[in-house]
Structure formats: C-alpha cells, structure tokens
Design an enzyme around this catalytic site. Structure first.
Site, PDB file in Angstrom:
ATOM      1  N   TYR A 137     -16.252  35.777  43.379  1.00  0.00           N
ATOM      2  CA  TYR A 137     -15.456  34.641  42.904  1.00  0.00           C
ATOM      3  C   TYR A 137     -14.405  35.036  41.871  1.00  0.00           C
ATOM      4  O   TYR A 137     -13.331  34.439  41.800  1.00  0.00           O
ATOM      5  CB  TYR A 137     -16.364  33.579  42.287  1.00  0.00           C
ATOM      6  N   PHE A 193      -1.884   8.250  11.600  1.00  0.00           N
ATOM      7  CA  PHE A 193      -2.382   9.507  11.036  1.00  0.00           C
ATOM      8  C   PHE A 193      -3.622  10.014  11.764  1.00  0.00           C
ATOM      9  O   PHE A 193      -4.049  11.137  11.553  1.00  0.00           O
ATOM     10  CB  PHE A 193      -2.749   9.317   9.564  1.00  0.00           C
ATOM     11  N   ARG A 229     -11.621  36.078  44.122  1.00  0.00           N
ATOM     12  CA  ARG A 229     -11.232  35.127  45.156  1.00  0.00           C
ATOM     13  C   ARG A 229     -10.810  33.773  44.584  1.00  0.00           C
ATOM     14  O   ARG A 229      -9.933  33.108  45.128  1.00  0.00           O
ATOM     15  CB  ARG A 229     -12.410  34.930  46.109  1.00  0.00           C
ATOM     16  N   HIS A 286      -5.418  15.718  -4.197  1.00  0.00           N
ATOM     17  CA  HIS A 286      -5.754  15.960  -2.795  1.00  0.00           C
ATOM     18  C   HIS A 286      -5.642  17.440  -2.406  1.00  0.00           C
ATOM     19  O   HIS A 286      -6.050  17.815  -1.305  1.00  0.00           O
ATOM     20  CB  HIS A 286      -4.845  15.129  -1.887  1.00  0.00           C
ATOM     21  N   GLU A 290     -12.600   5.225   5.617  1.00  0.00           N
ATOM     22  CA  GLU A 290     -12.120   6.064   6.720  1.00  0.00           C
ATOM     23  C   GLU A 290     -13.351   6.508   7.502  1.00  0.00           C
ATOM     24  O   GLU A 290     -13.882   7.605   7.319  1.00  0.00           O
ATOM     25  CB  GLU A 290     -11.322   7.240   6.143  1.00  0.00           C
ATOM     26  N   TYR A 350       0.824  -1.205   0.000  1.00  0.00           N
ATOM     27  CA  TYR A 350       0.000   0.000   0.000  1.00  0.00           C
ATOM     28  C   TYR A 350       0.861   1.258   0.000  1.00  0.00           C
ATOM     29  O   TYR A 350       1.823   1.372   0.758  1.00  0.00           O
ATOM     30  CB  TYR A 350      -0.916   0.028   1.234  1.00  0.00           C
ATOM     31  N   ASN A 407       0.472  12.331   4.213  1.00  0.00           N
ATOM     32  CA  ASN A 407      -0.028  11.668   5.405  1.00  0.00           C
ATOM     33  C   ASN A 407       0.638  12.256   6.638  1.00  0.00           C
ATOM     34  O   ASN A 407       1.845  12.490   6.649  1.00  0.00           O
ATOM     35  CB  ASN A 407       0.263  10.166   5.337  1.00  0.00           C
TER      36      ASN A 407
END
Length: 515
Positions: free
Chosen positions: A281, A330, A284, A84, A415, A54, A196
């Site tokens: 608050y 990834f 404090r 991409h 995915e 791959y 990646n």
C-alpha cells in the site's frame, strides 16, 4: 533585491503571507488610512457622549461592568498590555513573529478597531526596521484572542519587554531607541485592539501550512524515487483509476507521480514478466493517501486565507453608524480546525514515507540487499535510520491528537469555551521538522536503492533530485557516520530544494488549483 509585500487589508492572497513568512519586506497600502482614522474618530465621539462602552471606558473580561474614569483611560490600556504579558516558554521564531505583526497590521488597518493611524505606524516601523518582539510561545488558549502572546508583542511598542534587533536580544526600550522609534503612548481602546485577535494562532498555523506544503512536495519526489528503487509499478497512478473515484487531490497526486516517473528505465525494465501482481500500500496507495492529505491542506489553506484577511478584535467599531458592538470574532475555532487538519496531514505524510523506508530495507519486499548495504551483517546500513524515522513518526502521531476538541474555562467563567488553536498551531512547526527528517532518510534510502539498479536510470526529474543528494553524499558502501548526511538530506526536503530540483511543474499550489 528583497521582495516586498504590500498589505491590502481584507484582500490579501495566501502567496503574499507566504512571502512575508519567508522574509519579504512588508509595507501597508496607504489607501486604508481614511478608514483607520474614521474608526479612531468614532471612538473619540463615543467618549464625548460619556456612555459606558466595553474596552473603551470599562474594565475587561469579567470586569467589564467596572466603569473607568476618563482621566484613567490611558493607564487602563497600558495596564491591560502589561498585565496580560504573562506568557511562558520558548520564544516564537522570528519569522513567525514578523508574520504575527503583519497580520495584526492588516487587521487593524481595516478600520474596525478604533486605533489611531500613528499607532499603526509604530507597529509598521518595527516591521520595516527589523525590530522583532520576543514572544513566549505558551500562554494562549485561543479565545478572547491570543492575549498573552499579543501582549508581549504590544509591550515592546511601549518600551517594555524584550526585542531582537540586528541579531541581538535587547530590552525593548533600548531596541526602540536604536531603531529610532519612539515608545507608543496608547489611546482609548488601543491596548485592547492590539491584544485581541487570532494573529498568533493564525501566524503559527500559516507557518505550519507553508512547511507542510514543502514536506508534501518533497514526499512526492521521495515517494516516486522509492517506487523506482523498489521496482514498483506506476500502474496505480493511471489517470483512469483516479477519475473513477473523483477526489481532486488524488487526481492531482497521481498526475504528479506519473510526471515524476515518466521515462524511467528502471520502471521499463520490469513492465513485463514481473511475478508481483500488486505493490504494498505504501507504494500503490500514494494517490489516495497523499491526495487526501492534499485535500486537507487545501481546506486548511482556504480557512486560513479567510482568517488572515479578517478582523478578530472585540468590540468592533462601525464608523458609519458610530456604533461599537461586542461579539466573538476573537474565538479561533476556525484556526483550531485548520491546525488540526494540517497536523493530520503532516502525520500521514510522514507515516507513509516511513513505511516506504521499511519496505526498501526489507529484502523480501524490495528485492534489494538487506538494510540497503552491499555487505549486510558486517554493516548495518540503513537499519537504524529506519528506527529514527519510526521514532519521529510515532512522535507525530502523539502530537496529531486534535487540539480543537479541548476547552477549559477562563476569566472566572466569563470566557467559558475556548479553541486551543494556539498550541494546536504551535505544534505544527516541530511536526513538519520531524516529517522533513523522515523524508531526508527516505531520500537517502531511495537513492541507495536506485544505485543498486545501475546501470538502469530513473526518470530525468528523479535523477536530478538524486544528483542533488549525490553532490554531497556518495552511495553507502560500508557503514560510516550518517548524522551529517541525514541532516543534509533533511535540509533538501525542508528547504524546497528537492522539489525544485525535480522541476516537474506538477506539484500542488495551495493558493489555487494544482497544475
């Protein structure tokens, strides 16, 4: 002389990434070259065997089962990068992009990505010569790496897309030519190795962390100054209170606040005979709230320090055995959680500061003139700056919703769970800017409040911080145009100048222990 950060893959400290983000030059330790070349050799050996692996000789994502002929391997990697590069939106800031490049170089230099040394040199040459890819900020879901934004970065190395050089935005090919860098010809696995990884989400989260760090430091100063302006008590900062609870951040914050207020004549003036038993608050509980924020920031820093040193590529090349193993490094879930923690801390830092601004403008709580103006009614004073602070705080509350709990399937359900780390980290910059503006308004209000206490003075550290403001911004007597003054005060908070002026030496260090 410009500071230089030397990338030592796998052994970088957070302070080095901070320096790179703030503009330090970046170089790579050449000692890693052997491991990089061993990884590249392992890829060549795998190709020689002819077996499908791959990312080397197959398609990507759901197309992993498609075998690619050897003659098409270079085209495969180039096509991957170009296809991409599909991001949209406003470009990421140059400082973030340079951090992305440094993180990517450090990851590739671990030798587990199978790239050639020459490919790494091209990326480093862009860093060295100030060539910054234009990376659209939107388009990554934070799993299978930050694919779209890293593709835009990688496309520039091929001469595609746009880059910034010497203040200009240019076509990538022209920018490379001007910088004297030859366009990259990708080898097997190299496009995938460049795309990646979690470097964009990590860079954005680190940038958010570094801005949050400055906001936190400034909030300690403005919080202490507001406490003095309101004639609040430093009793709640007593070390014994904090030790009984035991939280590390709370103990550190209380110590910082004590140091900031030590020697204040304003505080001494109401130590006895004050009818008020307890402060609200927002004064404090500063050690408890800010301490919890500090603990969150420290946890996020620890996570991001590990991530920045890691390898988040897939598949990974193990040169020692010649294996290539697919995994899921990834997936940016750790970064998503870290970004969510930073967002929560930023939200609360601003929220507590806004409450202090409101206290100072309310005469029933502060004992100061209404809206901090000598002649309320004729003048509105700090009425609307408080509204602005409230608007910014509410905006940050909306942005602070956890990103990590969201997911949406991509790549035809291959995915099927993603982290959303990238946009979870991208929101941190605007959130930090909002907090800086709130703190700028608090600085103006607290300084005004302390001026009403004259001739009494605050502590030396707080007077130095106040003097930094008063060098440009006088006390508000009658209403005037406040926009530039708010911008100036905001800059003091955001730049670190306010904390530096206070000079307490008690402010937290996210690299390690607080002093």
């Amino acid at each position: 002389m410009t500071e230089t950060v030397t990338l030592r893959p796998g052994a970088m400290e957070l302070r080095a990434w901070r320096a790179a983000y703030r503009g330090a030059a970046v170089t790579l330790d050449p000692a890693c070259r052997g491991e990089v070349e061993a990884g590249a050799e392992a890829v060549r050996a795998i190709l020689a065997k002819g077996e499908p692996v791959y990312g080397i000789n197959t398609g990507f994502g759901r197309l992993a089962s498609v075998r690619i002929d050897e003659a098409d391997l270079a085209t495969l990697q180039r096509n991957l990068v170009l296809s991409h590069a599909s991001g949209v939106g406003e470009p990421l800031p140059d400082a973030v992009v340079r951090l992305v490049m440094a993180l990517k170089a450090a990851s590739l230099a671990r030798g587990a990505s199978g790239i050639r040394w020459a490919t790494l040199e091209t990326l480093l040459a862009c860093l060295e010569r100030g060539l910054t890819p234009v990376i659209p900020g939107q388009g990554s879901v934070g799993a299978s790496g930050d694919l779209a934004p890293l593709a835009h970065m990688s496309a520039v190395l091929l001469g595609e897309g746009e880059a910034r050089l010497d203040g200009e935005t240019l076509p990538a090919a022209e920018a490379l030519a001007r910088a004297g860098i030859a366009p990259l010809q990708l080898g097997p696995k190299e496009g995938l190795a460049l795309l990646n990884g979690t470097q964009v989400s990590t860079a954005l989260a680190l940038a958010g962390l570094f801005e949050a760090e400055r906001a936190f430091q400034a909030a300690l100063v403005t919080g202490a100054l507001s406490t003095d302006a309101a004639c609040g008590s430093d009793g709640p900062f007593d070390e014994r209170i904090q030790r009984l609870r035991g939280h590390r951040g709370q103990i550190a914050v209380a110590a910082a606040l004590r140091g900031l207020m030590e020697g204040s004549a304003i505080r001494a003036s109401h130590r006895t005979g004050d009818d008020r038993i307890q402060d609200p608050y927002c004064l404090r509980c500063q050690p408890q709230v800010m301490g919890a924020c500090l603990d969150l920031l420290r946890q996020a820093a620890a996570t991001l320090a590990v991530e920045a040193n890691g390898v988040s590529d897939n598949p990974l090349v193990f040169a020692g055995t010649g294996e290539v193993i697919s995994g899921g490094n990834f997936h940016a879930e750790p970064v998503a959680f870290a970004a969510d923690m930073i967002a929560l801390a930023l939200c609360e830092i601003g929220s507590l500061a806004e409450r202090r601004i409101t206290l100072l403008t309310d005469p029933t709580l502060s004992g100061l003139p209404a809206f901090l103006t000598p002649r309320p009614g004729l003048n509105s004073g700090f009425m609307i700056p408080q509204v602005t602070a409230a608007a910014l705080v509410s905006e940050n509350k909306q942005r602070a919703h956890p990103a990590s709990v969201d997911s949406i399937p991509t790549s035809a359900n291959q995915e099927d769970h993603v982290s959303m780390a990238t946009h979870g980290a991208r929101r941190l910059g605007p959130m930090a800017a909002n907090v800086a503006a709130v703190l700028g308004i608090e600085l103006l209000a607290a300084a005004q409040g302390c001026d009403f206490r004259a001739p009494l003075r605050s502590s030396d550290p707080l007077e130095r911080a106040k003097a930094l403001l008063r060098a440009r911004v006088p006390m508000l007597q009658d209403d005037r145009f406040l926009g530039p003054e708010i911008a100036f005060a905001t800059g003091l908070a955001a730049s670190g100048a306010l904390a530096e002026a206070a000079g307490t030496g008690l402010l937290p260090d996210l690299d390690g222990d607080a002093s």
